[in-house]
Scaffold this motif. Structure first.
Motif, PDB file in Angstrom:
ATOM      1  N   ILE A 162      -3.114   4.668  -9.457  1.00  0.00           N
ATOM      2  CA  ILE A 162      -4.154   4.509  -8.374  1.00  0.00           C
ATOM      3  C   ILE A 162      -3.439   4.282  -7.197  1.00  0.00           C
ATOM      4  O   ILE A 162      -2.306   3.670  -7.175  1.00  0.00           O
ATOM      5  N   THR A 163      -3.822   4.661  -6.130  1.00  0.00           N
ATOM      6  CA  THR A 163      -3.133   4.367  -4.710  1.00  0.00           C
ATOM      7  C   THR A 163      -4.243   4.048  -3.711  1.00  0.00           C
ATOM      8  O   THR A 163      -5.441   4.503  -3.965  1.00  0.00           O
TER       9      THR A 163
ATOM     10  N   THR B  93      -8.782   5.506  -1.765  1.00  0.00           N
ATOM     11  CA  THR B  93      -8.627   5.143  -3.082  1.00  0.00           C
ATOM     12  C   THR B  93      -8.409   6.355  -4.009  1.00  0.00           C
ATOM     13  O   THR B  93      -9.489   7.274  -4.041  1.00  0.00           O
ATOM     14  N   THR B  94      -7.272   6.829  -4.511  1.00  0.00           N
ATOM     15  CA  THR B  94      -6.959   7.991  -5.402  1.00  0.00           C
ATOM     16  C   THR B  94      -6.909   7.367  -6.792  1.00  0.00           C
ATOM     17  O   THR B  94      -5.667   6.883  -6.880  1.00  0.00           O
ATOM     18  N   ILE B  95      -7.553   8.126  -7.517  1.00  0.00           N
ATOM     19  CA  ILE B  95      -7.243   7.913  -9.194  1.00  0.00           C
ATOM     20  C   ILE B  95      -6.859   8.964  -9.758  1.00  0.00           C
ATOM     21  O   ILE B  95      -7.442  10.103  -9.475  1.00  0.00           O
ATOM     22  N   SER B  96      -5.795   8.872 -10.377  1.00  0.00           N
ATOM     23  CA  SER B  96      -5.086  10.047 -11.196  1.00  0.00           C
ATOM     24  C   SER B  96      -4.792   9.901 -12.364  1.00  0.00           C
ATOM     25  O   SER B  96      -4.378   8.514 -12.932  1.00  0.00           O
TER      26      SER B  96
ATOM     27  N   PRO C  24       0.732  -1.277   0.046  1.00  0.00           N
ATOM     28  CA  PRO C  24      -0.165  -0.010   0.143  1.00  0.00           C
ATOM     29  C   PRO C  24       0.706   1.171  -0.041  1.00  0.00           C
ATOM     30  O   PRO C  24       0.257   2.339  -0.135  1.00  0.00           O
ATOM     31  N   ASN C  25       2.120   1.266   0.007  1.00  0.00           N
ATOM     32  CA  ASN C  25       2.916   2.298   0.302  1.00  0.00           C
ATOM     33  C   ASN C  25       3.288   2.894  -1.341  1.00  0.00           C
ATOM     34  O   ASN C  25       3.989   3.937  -1.406  1.00  0.00           O
ATOM     35  N   TYR C  26       2.730   2.199  -2.196  1.00  0.00           N
ATOM     36  CA  TYR C  26       3.318   2.573  -3.637  1.00  0.00           C
ATOM     37  C   TYR C  26       2.203   2.588  -4.820  1.00  0.00           C
ATOM     38  O   TYR C  26       1.239   1.953  -4.640  1.00  0.00           O
ATOM     39  N   PRO C  27       2.400   3.610  -5.493  1.00  0.00           N
ATOM     40  CA  PRO C  27       1.085   3.959  -6.082  1.00  0.00           C
ATOM     41  C   PRO C  27       1.256   2.839  -7.510  1.00  0.00           C
ATOM     42  O   PRO C  27       2.235   2.410  -7.647  1.00  0.00           O
TER      43      PRO C  27
END
Length: 144
Positions: free
Chosen positions: A137-138, A125-128, A92-95
């Motif tokens: 996604i992260t 959850t972040t999508i860019s 979880p520490n990496y996108p």
């Protein structure tokens, strides 16, 4: 009057997000119609909620593109994995970069399993999308 009109025009141009629509369900599958990554993530969460009533988890069965440009995701309810041996390793520490809907669902489902096995649940959850079109996604796990 002009400032009000300007606000209305800006609001009209803003992207409109709707919720994915469930189109069918028969244990062990549930199907959602969606448009875009945000709705696909919502469909995945709804599929997990549907499958939870059968003490199972949603796994992507297939994704189809419809004639109107929307997509349909079919999820199959499967026994909940009990260990990480069957899943891709998730940190979880990496996108994570992804290019297809299948990739997006795969890493999301892997994140869900990782967080569950760590005693937590997937949260933020972040999508860019960057300027060259790369989608990222992260995730973050939080305690239950």
């Amino acid at each position: 009057m002009a400032p009000v009109l300007a606000v209305l025009l800006v609001a009209a141009c803003a992207p409109q997000h709707s919720a994915p629509t469930q189109t069918s369900s028969t244990n062990p599958t549930v199907t959602y119609k969606y448009r875009g990554d945000e709705e696909l993530m919502q469909a995945n969460e709804k599929a997990n909620a549907y499958c939870a009533q059968y003490h199972s988890t949603a796994q992507t069965y297939r994704i189809d593109t419809e004639s109107d440009g929307s997509k349909t995701a079919v999820f199959q309810c499967a026994a909940m994995p009990t260990n990480m041996a069957s899943a891709r390793v998730y940190n979880p520490n990496y996108p994570y970069n992804y290019s297809t809907d299948q990739d997006l669902l795969g890493v999301t489902q892997s994140a869900d399993l990782y967080c569950a096995n760590s005693g937590g649940q997937r949260a933020v959850t972040t999508i860019s999308t960057d300027v060259n079109g790369t989608k990222t996604i992260t995730f973050r796990c939080v305690p239950r």
